[in-house]
Write a protein that holds these residues in place. Structure first.
Motif, short mmCIF file in Angstrom:
data_model
loop_
_atom_site.label_atom_id
_atom_site.label_comp_id
_atom_site.label_asym_id
_atom_site.label_seq_id
_atom_site.Cartn_x
_atom_site.Cartn_y
_atom_site.Cartn_z
N ALA A 144 0.82 -1.21 0.00
CA ALA A 144 0.00 0.00 0.00
C ALA A 144 0.86 1.26 0.00
CB ALA A 144 -0.93 0.01 1.22
N SER A 145 2.05 1.20 0.58
CA SER A 145 2.88 2.40 0.68
C SER A 145 3.35 2.89 -0.67
CB SER A 145 4.10 2.12 1.57
OG SER A 145 4.86 1.06 1.03
N ASP A 146 3.32 2.02 -1.70
CA ASP A 146 3.79 2.42 -3.03
C ASP A 146 2.86 3.40 -3.72
OD1 ASP A 146 5.52 -0.56 -4.23
OD2 ASP A 146 5.94 0.85 -2.63
N SER A 147 1.66 3.65 -3.18
CA SER A 147 0.74 4.58 -3.82
C SER A 147 1.11 6.03 -3.56
CB SER A 147 -0.69 4.33 -3.31
OG SER A 147 -0.79 4.67 -1.93
N GLY A 148 2.13 6.26 -2.72
CA GLY A 148 2.55 7.62 -2.44
C GLY A 148 1.49 8.43 -1.72
N GLY A 149 0.61 7.76 -1.01
CA GLY A 149 -0.44 8.46 -0.27
C GLY A 149 -1.67 8.77 -1.10
N LEU A 150 -1.62 8.51 -2.42
CA LEU A 150 -2.77 8.78 -3.27
C LEU A 150 -3.77 7.63 -3.17
CD1 LEU A 150 -0.96 10.16 -6.44
CD2 LEU A 150 -2.19 11.47 -4.69
N PRO A 151 -5.07 7.92 -3.40
CA PRO A 151 -6.08 6.85 -3.35
C PRO A 151 -5.74 5.74 -4.34
CG PRO A 151 -7.12 9.01 -3.44
CD PRO A 151 -5.66 9.23 -3.70
N ALA A 152 -5.96 4.53 -3.91
CA ALA A 152 -5.62 3.39 -4.76
C ALA A 152 -6.81 2.44 -4.87
CB ALA A 152 -4.42 2.65 -4.19
N TRP A 153 -6.90 1.81 -6.01
CA TRP A 153 -7.82 0.69 -6.17
C TRP A 153 -7.23 -0.49 -5.41
CZ3 TRP A 153 -12.19 0.69 -9.57
CH2 TRP A 153 -12.37 1.89 -10.27
N ARG A 154 -8.09 -1.23 -4.73
CA ARG A 154 -7.62 -2.38 -3.97
C ARG A 154 -8.28 -3.65 -4.50
NH1 ARG A 154 -4.66 -1.43 0.49
NH2 ARG A 154 -4.43 0.76 1.11
N VAL A 155 -7.47 -4.68 -4.61
CA VAL A 155 -7.95 -5.94 -5.18
C VAL A 155 -7.65 -7.07 -4.19
CG1 VAL A 155 -7.66 -7.61 -7.05
CG2 VAL A 155 -7.54 -5.15 -7.53
N ARG A 156 -8.66 -7.86 -3.95
CA ARG A 156 -8.46 -9.08 -3.16
C ARG A 156 -8.88 -10.28 -4.01
NH1 ARG A 156 -10.16 -11.02 2.89
NH2 ARG A 156 -10.29 -13.25 2.42
N VAL A 157 -8.04 -11.31 -4.00
CA VAL A 157 -8.34 -12.53 -4.75
C VAL A 157 -8.33 -13.71 -3.78
CG1 VAL A 157 -7.66 -14.06 -6.62
CG2 VAL A 157 -7.33 -11.59 -6.86
N ASP A 158 -9.42 -14.46 -3.78
CA ASP A 158 -9.52 -15.68 -2.98
C ASP A 158 -9.56 -16.86 -3.95
OD1 ASP A 158 -9.82 -14.51 -0.29
OD2 ASP A 158 -11.69 -13.71 -1.09
N ILE A 159 -8.50 -17.66 -3.93
CA ILE A 159 -8.43 -18.83 -4.81
C ILE A 159 -9.21 -19.96 -4.15
CG2 ILE A 159 -6.92 -20.47 -5.96
CD1 ILE A 159 -6.55 -17.64 -6.97
N MET A 160 -10.30 -20.36 -4.78
CA MET A 160 -11.14 -21.43 -4.25
C MET A 160 -10.63 -22.82 -4.67
SD MET A 160 -12.97 -19.25 -2.84
CE MET A 160 -14.11 -20.34 -2.00
N GLN A 161 -9.99 -22.86 -5.85
CA GLN A 161 -9.45 -24.12 -6.36
C GLN A 161 -8.20 -23.83 -7.17
OE1 GLN A 161 -12.03 -26.18 -9.10
NE2 GLN A 161 -10.76 -28.01 -9.20
N PHE A 162 -7.16 -24.60 -6.92
CA PHE A 162 -5.91 -24.51 -7.67
C PHE A 162 -5.53 -25.95 -8.02
CE2 PHE A 162 -1.38 -23.87 -8.39
CZ PHE A 162 -1.32 -22.62 -8.99
N ASP A 163 -6.06 -26.41 -9.13
CA ASP A 163 -6.01 -27.82 -9.47
C ASP A 163 -4.98 -28.08 -10.56
OD1 ASP A 163 -7.15 -30.43 -8.99
OD2 ASP A 163 -7.96 -30.32 -11.02
N SER A 164 -4.19 -29.14 -10.38
CA SER A 164 -3.10 -29.44 -11.30
C SER A 164 -3.19 -30.89 -11.77
CB SER A 164 -1.75 -29.23 -10.61
OG SER A 164 -1.64 -27.90 -10.09
N VAL A 165 -3.31 -31.07 -13.08
CA VAL A 165 -3.33 -32.41 -13.67
C VAL A 165 -2.22 -32.48 -14.72
CG1 VAL A 165 -4.67 -34.13 -14.92
CG2 VAL A 165 -5.82 -32.61 -13.29
N LEU A 166 -1.21 -33.29 -14.47
CA LEU A 166 -0.12 -33.43 -15.43
C LEU A 166 -0.65 -33.93 -16.77
CD1 LEU A 166 2.79 -34.98 -13.34
CD2 LEU A 166 2.81 -32.77 -14.50
N SER A 167 -0.20 -33.31 -17.84
CA SER A 167 -0.64 -33.64 -19.21
C SER A 167 -2.15 -33.46 -19.37
CB SER A 167 -0.25 -35.08 -19.56
OG SER A 167 1.13 -35.27 -19.43
N GLY A 168 -2.75 -32.70 -18.46
CA GLY A 168 -4.20 -32.50 -18.51
C GLY A 168 -4.56 -31.03 -18.49
N MET A 169 -5.00 -30.54 -17.34
CA MET A 169 -5.53 -29.19 -17.25
C MET A 169 -5.06 -28.53 -15.95
SD MET A 169 -7.62 -27.48 -19.35
CE MET A 169 -8.61 -28.78 -20.09
#
Length: 203
Positions: free
Chosen positions: A110-135
């Motif tokens: 947050a300090s990188d905004s230099g004190g100016l108003p910033a858009w804030r983004v939150r991401v909640d990963i519900m699924q992080f699925d890994s299939v080799l040679s798949g998807m």
């Protein structure tokens, strides 16, 4: 007590060291910004802060977790993330947004905004699925807070990217692209909700 001959000790050490040298060697991976992304619109110097990301407990570990079947997973002890996954995802999304918005002011601090108003983004990963040679699948719920607007913008992205190869490198690259799709939806929502003058970056 009878001492073992020195020659026997040397031989045993050689066997032990030989066994160690033949053990599997761990490989380490990290996510990176999707190289295929380009700016979505005219660059606007928005200040954007990507908040800490949440991920499922199943994948919140050093090992890359592979899905083998509907109810079976395998944390691979020798294929690991080079850093905590949630932090890697947070920085990857921030880097993606910087490209998509054409802004040098996208950060996880947050300090990188230099004190100016910033858009804030939150991401909640519900699924992080890994299939080799798949998807590679990323199911993400995201929330955006605009400067001076108490009503958050809420969205949901399910990104599925084919793994273009059989190696772990290809799997990680597919996750890069999937996170790029999540970031694209977030960036599009920010641009859609900009004031007509685009002055929210400076007010």
């Amino acid at each position: 007590m009878t001492r073992a001959p020195a020659s026997l000790i040397v031989a045993l050490l050689a066997i032990l060291l030989g066994g160690c040298s033949s053990s599997p060697v761990s490989s380490f991976y990290r996510l990176k910004p999707d190289a295929n992304l380009t700016v979505l619109s005219t660059a606007v110097p928005l200040f954007v802060v990507v908040n800490p990301v949440t991920i499922p407990a199943l994948v919140d570990r050093p090992q890359i977790v592979i899905s083998l079947a509907d109810n079976q997973v395998w944390p691979d002890e020798f294929q690991r993330w080079a850093e905590p996954l949630k932090g890697n995802i947070q920085r990857t999304i921030a880097a993606d947004l910087a490209v998509l918005l054409g802004s040098e002011h996208v950060s996880v601090y947050a300090s990188d905004s230099g004190g100016l108003p910033a858009w804030r983004v939150r991401v909640d990963i519900m699924q992080f699925d890994s299939v080799l040679s798949g998807m590679a699948t990323v199911d993400a719920q995201w929330t955006i807070w605009s400067p001076g607007n108490a009503a958050p913008i809420v969205g949901h992205t399910v990104a599925r990217e084919p793994v273009q190869g059989q190696a772990y490198d290809a799997l990680v690259a597919a996750h890069d692209r999937a996170l790029g799709l999540v970031s694209r939806d977030v960036a599009a929502a920010i641009l859609k909700n900009l004031p007509a003058s685009g002055s929210s970056a400076h007010n």
